[in-house]
Write an enzyme that holds these catalytic residues in place. Structure first.
Site, short mmCIF file in Angstrom:
data_model
loop_
_atom_site.label_atom_id
_atom_site.label_comp_id
_atom_site.label_asym_id
_atom_site.label_seq_id
_atom_site.Cartn_x
_atom_site.Cartn_y
_atom_site.Cartn_z
N ASP A 184 0.88 -0.93 0.03
CA ASP A 184 0.05 0.02 -0.09
C ASP A 184 0.84 1.20 0.05
O ASP A 184 0.67 2.37 -0.67
CB ASP A 184 -0.77 -0.13 1.12
N VAL A 212 -5.49 2.10 0.23
CA VAL A 212 -5.71 1.70 -1.03
C VAL A 212 -6.00 0.34 -1.05
O VAL A 212 -6.81 -0.25 -1.92
CB VAL A 212 -4.33 2.03 -1.91
N ASP A 213 -5.45 -0.58 -0.26
CA ASP A 213 -5.63 -1.77 0.12
C ASP A 213 -7.53 -1.88 0.22
O ASP A 213 -7.95 -2.73 -0.17
CB ASP A 213 -5.11 -2.32 1.26
N VAL A 214 -7.69 -0.99 1.29
CA VAL A 214 -9.22 -1.00 1.63
C VAL A 214 -10.26 -0.54 0.07
O VAL A 214 -10.84 -1.48 -0.19
CB VAL A 214 -9.68 0.06 2.52
N GLY A 230 -10.20 -3.65 -2.17
CA GLY A 230 -10.86 -4.63 -1.53
C GLY A 230 -12.26 -4.09 -1.93
O GLY A 230 -13.22 -5.11 -2.45
#
Length: 385
Positions: free
Chosen positions: A141, A169-171, A174
């Site tokens: 991220d 960014v990961d969230v 997802g």
């Protein structure tokens, strides 16, 4: 009790860390059965990402995105364990993975391999930078925030690029994966045809830069760090008060007139430098100097009450403890008790009137579902015709 929206849907989750597990937790909340495949002995990387730990010694990072799942341990480099994995997929509707591009194919668990077992399979891959030129780049991220432009507009002042305070960014990746999976499910319901779903952190970030990206593409404007200021709206930022900062989000001219009156400076709305939003943006420094002086006459709680009464969006800078307390005062169910875990969890923010989300189990112990695995090569009874 109402059935979940995804009751009967089976997910085999080969993902780890954050983006994939966030997406599969949401699927689990909606009622899907999620089987989390982890490495023997160590499991998901985030099991070791602490402190902090909960009262049972489990890393709270892992707890954040792994409820409503069953953990099985498989060594995917072992032929027998790969057969176990293929047996799981034989009864699955969805597979989610976030290995480096090519890894699942080398293991014989790529999309083409698995749809031979389950022709209507929905197979979601989340990568850092796509499966082509960026295939070898690690998808962390922080790295994506840096090269994707987010840090270039985030920070207290020019020359001080700063990452967001969470792995944002990961969230976002997802959530994009989740929306792609749900779209593919809807398509399969109509046609009976499965498909591959691909997303990557880098493309997700570029899309999520929204107005900043559009400003560059449409007007050639390369945005810079502005602290808490907004590039296109003013006043839309934080200000100091007599005790602590407050956020003010004036989005239109009517709100500005109300804001000016509420802070005891009604003449600001008549000043030609500040009459319209473009005027206020052009004369931002002069405007903010006046506002700074006015807001330092009282504390943040005073201004929050006064501005809210005047229908001006404003609020103090809360820490997480204060944020959860604020949610409670608003009547929002921000936390939930989940069976099998000793600490509260953040509630799913989506409310469905007919098929509400459910919280059936806490984050699983590593390998707690291993006894449910069929002998290698045998198709589970649930998948047999």
């Amino acid at each position: 009790m109402s059935m979940g929206a995804l009751d009967g849907v089976v997910v085999v989750d080969f993902s780890r860390v954050l983006a994939g597990p966030y997406a599969t937790m949401m699927l689990g909340d909606f009622g899907a059965e999620v089987i989390k495949v982890e490495r023997p002995g160590t499991g998901d990387d985030t099991r070791a990402w602490g402190p902090p730990y909960d009262s049972t010694g489990v890393a709270t990072y892992f707890n954040a995105v792994n409820r409503n799942k069953r953990s099985v341990t498989l060594d995917l480099t072992d032929p027998d364990d790969r057969e176990h994995a293929r047996s799981l997929v034989a009864r699955a509707d969805i597979v989610v993975e976030n290995f480096r591009p090519g890894t699942m194919e080398k293991l014989g668990l790529g999309y083409d391999d698995l749809r031979a077992i389950r022709p209507d399979l929905i197979y979601c891959s989340i990568t850092g930078f796509g499966r082509d030129g960026g295939a070898e780049l690690p998808g962390y991220d922080l790295l994506v925030q840096a090269v994707g432009g987010l840090m270039s507009v985030t920070g207290t002042e020019p020359g001080d690029p700063t990452k967001a305070g969470v792995a944002l960014v990961d969230v976002l990746a997802g959530l994009h994966a989740l929306s792609g999976i749900l779209a593919a499910l809807a398509h399969r319901d109509r046609t009976g045809v499965g498909q591959r779903v691909d997303t990557n952190l880098f493309s997700v970030l570029l899309s999520s830069m929204v107005n900043q990206a559009s400003g560059y593409l449409g007007a050639g404007a390369v945005p810079q760090i502005m602290g808490n200021r907004h590039p296109s709206i003013s006043p839309y930022q934080t200000f100091d008060t007599a005790d602590r900062p407050i956020a003010v989000a004036v989005g239109n001219d009517k709100q500005f007139r109300s804001f000016s009156a509420a802070i005891g400076e009604p003449q600001l709305a008549q000043d030609p430098r500040f009459a319209t939003n473009p005027d206020r943006v052009a004369h931002r420094d002069a405007l903010c100097a006046i506002i700074d002086t006015a807001l330092k006459r009282h504390g943040a709680d005073h201004w929050y009450a006064a501005l809210t009464a005047a229908s001006v969006p404003a609020g103090p800078i809360n820490d997480l403890s204060e944020a959860f307390a604020f949610a409670h005062r608003l009547g929002l169910e921000a936390t939930v008790a989940v069976p099998g875990t000793p600490t509260p969890q953040v509630a799913n923010p989506i409310t469905l009137s007919a098929t509400p989300v459910t919280y059936r189990s806490g984050p699983p112990r590593l390998g707690a579902g291993d006894d449910s695995l069929s002998p290698a090569g045998e198709t589970p009874a649930a998948a047999r015709p």
